[in-house]
Design an enzyme around this catalytic site. Structure first.
Site, PDB file in Angstrom:
ATOM      1  N   THR A  62      56.947   6.911  59.263  1.00  0.00           N
ATOM      2  CA  THR A  62      55.740   6.093  59.327  1.00  0.00           C
ATOM      3  C   THR A  62      54.772   6.663  60.356  1.00  0.00           C
ATOM      4  OG1 THR A  62      54.923   3.817  59.466  1.00  0.00           O
ATOM      5  CG2 THR A  62      56.765   4.371  60.908  1.00  0.00           C
ATOM      6  N   LYS A  66      53.548  11.135  59.055  1.00  0.00           N
ATOM      7  CA  LYS A  66      53.685  11.423  57.622  1.00  0.00           C
ATOM      8  C   LYS A  66      53.226  12.843  57.245  1.00  0.00           C
ATOM      9  CE  LYS A  66      53.418   6.608  56.137  1.00  0.00           C
ATOM     10  NZ  LYS A  66      52.821   5.625  55.220  1.00  0.00           N
ATOM     11  N   THR A 153      32.223   6.636  54.346  1.00  0.00           N
ATOM     12  CA  THR A 153      31.715   8.006  54.300  1.00  0.00           C
ATOM     13  C   THR A 153      31.840   8.490  52.860  1.00  0.00           C
ATOM     14  OG1 THR A 153      32.623   8.286  56.522  1.00  0.00           O
ATOM     15  CG2 THR A 153      31.940  10.288  55.366  1.00  0.00           C
ATOM     16  N   ALA A 155      31.106  11.095  51.236  1.00  0.00           N
ATOM     17  CA  ALA A 155      31.583  12.450  50.941  1.00  0.00           C
ATOM     18  C   ALA A 155      33.106  12.494  50.806  1.00  0.00           C
ATOM     19  CB  ALA A 155      31.124  13.401  52.047  1.00  0.00           C
ATOM     20  N   TYR A 222      48.969  -6.120  56.628  1.00  0.00           N
ATOM     21  CA  TYR A 222      49.449  -7.495  56.696  1.00  0.00           C
ATOM     22  C   TYR A 222      49.541  -7.868  58.163  1.00  0.00           C
ATOM     23  CZ  TYR A 222      53.821  -5.294  57.867  1.00  0.00           C
ATOM     24  OH  TYR A 222      54.756  -4.522  58.481  1.00  0.00           O
TER      25      TYR A 222
HETATM   26  P1  ATR Z   1      44.830   6.058  56.623  1.00  0.00           P
HETATM   27  O1  ATR Z   1      45.910   7.084  56.640  1.00  0.00           O
HETATM   28  O2  ATR Z   1      45.250   4.691  57.124  1.00  0.00           O
HETATM   29  O3  ATR Z   1      44.125   5.979  55.314  1.00  0.00           O
HETATM   30  P2  ATR Z   1      42.627   7.565  57.646  1.00  0.00           P
HETATM   31  O4  ATR Z   1      43.030   8.739  56.849  1.00  0.00           O
HETATM   32  O5  ATR Z   1      42.144   7.760  59.047  1.00  0.00           O
HETATM   33  O6  ATR Z   1      43.812   6.515  57.758  1.00  0.00           O
HETATM   34  O7  ATR Z   1      41.499   6.776  56.828  1.00  0.00           O
HETATM   35  C1  ATR Z   1      40.952   5.589  57.285  1.00  0.00           C
HETATM   36  C2  ATR Z   1      40.066   4.989  56.193  1.00  0.00           C
HETATM   37  O8  ATR Z   1      39.595   3.720  56.635  1.00  0.00           O
HETATM   38  C3  ATR Z   1      38.827   5.809  55.874  1.00  0.00           C
HETATM   39  O9  ATR Z   1      38.481   5.606  54.519  1.00  0.00           O
HETATM   40  C4  ATR Z   1      37.795   5.171  56.805  1.00  0.00           C
HETATM   41  O10 ATR Z   1      36.458   5.358  56.402  1.00  0.00           O
HETATM   42  P3  ATR Z   1      35.657   6.722  56.807  1.00  0.00           P
HETATM   43  O11 ATR Z   1      36.183   7.794  55.902  1.00  0.00           O
HETATM   44  O12 ATR Z   1      34.244   6.405  56.566  1.00  0.00           O
HETATM   45  O13 ATR Z   1      35.982   6.988  58.262  1.00  0.00           O
HETATM   46  C5  ATR Z   1      38.170   3.732  56.662  1.00  0.00           C
HETATM   47  N1  ATR Z   1      37.725   2.874  57.770  1.00  0.00           N
HETATM   48  C6  ATR Z   1      38.223   2.826  59.036  1.00  0.00           C
HETATM   49  N2  ATR Z   1      37.580   1.890  59.756  1.00  0.00           N
HETATM   50  C7  ATR Z   1      36.666   1.313  58.941  1.00  0.00           C
HETATM   51  C8  ATR Z   1      35.692   0.286  59.096  1.00  0.00           C
HETATM   52  N3  ATR Z   1      35.538  -0.346  60.267  1.00  0.00           N
HETATM   53  N4  ATR Z   1      34.919  -0.047  58.014  1.00  0.00           N
HETATM   54  C9  ATR Z   1      35.084   0.597  56.843  1.00  0.00           C
HETATM   55  N5  ATR Z   1      35.977   1.600  56.642  1.00  0.00           N
HETATM   56  C10 ATR Z   1      36.756   1.953  57.665  1.00  0.00           C
END
Ligand code: ATR
Length: 279
Positions: A62, A66, A153, A155, A222
């Site tokens: 976890t 990963k 984001t 992109a 959760y």
């Molecule tokens: P994980 O492995 O949990 O998916 P990650 O790869 O860091 O973690 O991705 C986090 C995701 O949550 C991304 O899609 C991020 O959006 P960005 O790509 O724009 O950074 C999204 N995310 C994190 N905080 C957010 C927030 N406050 N509002 C909307 N999206 C958020």
């Protein structure tokens, strides 16, 4: 001596995996022991090798390891390769096998525990990080009509659309993505929150019209209280669920990989919810 398994992460103290796997073992009569390992940051490889060399048969992995587990594996399942992340390691005569059961766990919780079929469904996936990437192929496998990926984001959503475009066309799924304006008009059947937003109580950007009485809103997170995403979806008339069932079902799939026996995830989920409600 029983076969040894463990979950490794950092932090790991509050992991429910040892409890869940102990229930699976009791349910199926499989002779296993399942512990927890606090992996030092930057020290995943040493800990994983130590556990394997001491006779360990497999590990769950976890946050934040990963990607390290993905690099450690000698071979990968197709879904782990697509996810770029591994949450299940098996140690066998052919080396270290890496798999990823998160996506299947999500799909099983939605279809079996919550009773919502994904076949022909319109699905909106919020987020484009590791959690979102890991669920795309298992969702395609259920033959939905459409999958839209929306991310803060844009992109990053487009990178995923590009990565999985061929799989989508093979599965006959209408597949697109981008920023908040990429959502199709009208209500979605299922909206999945795969952003990390719930951790800091942030609501991911998404048009209210995506939610309605016919929508299942699913938060992969959760916690003791409903997340802001769940509260928001319920206010808009949607049915909502948190990710506790996904946690149990990804564990059930790992157990199946290791033991060849499929435990009853639904029964353990009900017991876990009951136990948490008492705290
Ligand atoms: P994980 O492995 O949990 O998916 P990650 O790869 O860091 O973690 O991705 C986090 C995701 O949550 C991304 O899609 C991020 O959006 P960005 O790509 O724009 O950074 C999204 N995310 C994190 N905080 C957010 C927030 N406050 N509002 C909307 N999206 C958020």
């Amino acid at each position: 001596m029983k076969d040894q398994y463990a979950v490794i992460g950092n932090p790991i103290e509050h992991s429910k995996s040892p409890w869940i796997h102990a229930k699976f073992a009791a349910q199926t009569g499989e002779p296993i022991e399942y512990g927890r390992i606090l992996g030092p940051l930057g020290g995943f490889l040493d800990e994983a090798k130590r556990f394997r060399d001491a006779g360990g048969r497999g590990m769950n992995v976890t946050v934040p390891f990963k990607l390290d587990a993905h690099a450690f594996a000698d071979s990968l399942s197709p879904r782990a390769a697509a996810a770029g992340a591994v949450n299940t390691l098996s140690f066998g005569p052919d080396g270290v096998r890496g798999d990823n059961t998160d996506g299947v766990g999500l799909v099983r919780d939605i279809e079996v525990n919550l009773g919502v079929s994904l076949k022909g469904a319109r699905i909106l996936l919020l987020g484009a990080g590791g959690a979102a990437r890991g669920v795309v192929l298992p969702i395609f496998d259920r033959a939905p009509a459409a999958l839209t990926i929306v991310n803060r984001t844009a992109a990053k959503a487009l990178v995923l659309v590009d990565q999985f475009a061929e799989n989508a066309s093979q599965s006959n799924v209408r597949f697109s993505g981008g920023g908040a304006d990429a959502a199709e008009a009208g209500q979605y059947d299922v909206v999945i929150n795969a952003t990390a937003g719930s951790l800091d109580a942030a609501l991911p950007d998404c048009d209210d019209s995506a939610f309605g009485p016919g929508t299942l809103a699913y938060d992969m997170m959760y916690g003791p209280k409903p997340t802001v995403f769940i509260q928001h979806a319920q206010k808009l008339g949607a049915r909502a669920a948190d990710g506790l069932g996904m946690l149990v079902e990804q564990a059930a799939e790992s157990f199946f990989i290791w033991r060849g026996v499929r435990p009853d995830g639904g029964a353990v989920l009900r017991e876990l919810r009951g136990a948490l409600a008492q705290h």
